[in-house]
Motif scaffolding. Structure first.
Motif, PDB file in Angstrom:
ATOM      1  N   ARG A 214      27.119 -44.760   1.940  1.00 47.31           N
ATOM      2  CA  ARG A 214      27.206 -44.317   3.214  1.00 47.31           C
ATOM      3  C   ARG A 214      27.942 -45.457   4.149  1.00 47.31           C
ATOM      4  O   ARG A 214      27.730 -46.499   4.025  1.00 47.31           O
ATOM      5  N   ASP A 215      28.844 -45.016   4.924  1.00 48.09           N
ATOM      6  CA  ASP A 215      29.863 -45.665   5.999  1.00 48.09           C
ATOM      7  C   ASP A 215      29.595 -44.964   7.304  1.00 48.09           C
ATOM      8  O   ASP A 215      30.461 -43.996   7.368  1.00 48.09           O
ATOM      9  N   MET A 216      29.070 -45.495   8.204  1.00 48.30           N
ATOM     10  CA  MET A 216      28.706 -44.589   9.342  1.00 48.30           C
ATOM     11  C   MET A 216      30.177 -44.630  10.160  1.00 48.30           C
ATOM     12  O   MET A 216      30.008 -43.638  11.155  1.00 48.30           O
ATOM     13  N   SER A 217      30.991 -45.264   9.925  1.00 48.07           N
ATOM     14  CA  SER A 217      32.383 -45.028  10.429  1.00 48.07           C
ATOM     15  C   SER A 217      33.286 -44.132  10.156  1.00 48.07           C
ATOM     16  O   SER A 217      34.011 -43.900  10.638  1.00 48.07           O
ATOM     17  N   ARG A 218      32.754 -43.315   9.048  1.00 48.19           N
ATOM     18  CA  ARG A 218      33.601 -42.341   8.512  1.00 48.19           C
ATOM     19  C   ARG A 218      32.748 -41.141   7.767  1.00 48.19           C
ATOM     20  O   ARG A 218      31.733 -41.425   7.250  1.00 48.19           O
ATOM     21  N   ASN A 219      33.035 -40.118   7.656  1.00 48.80           N
ATOM     22  CA  ASN A 219      32.503 -38.909   6.777  1.00 48.80           C
ATOM     23  C   ASN A 219      32.469 -39.429   5.571  1.00 48.80           C
ATOM     24  O   ASN A 219      33.392 -39.696   4.689  1.00 48.80           O
TER      25      ASN A 219
END
Length: 51
Positions: free
Chosen positions: A30-35
């Motif tokens: 998970r990287d909250m800056s992108r989907n």
């Protein structure tokens, strides 16, 4: 066309699958800056071509 129709019908069967569960089962980091599922974008443009 028959293949596209069949693929669409099969996709509709799973359209309500919970997004969070899908991401978890895929094991995507998970990287909250992108989907987390889509790293590419497809663009279709109608462009006129001269012969």
């Amino acid at each position: 066309m028959a293949e596209v129709r069949q693929a669409a019908l099969e996709a509709y069967e799973h359209q309500d699958y919970p997004f969070e569960e899908l991401v978890e089962r895929l094991g995507v980091q998970r990287d909250m800056s992108r989907n987390p599922l889509f790293d590419a974008m497809f663009i279709l443009q109608n462009m006129e071509r001269e012969e």
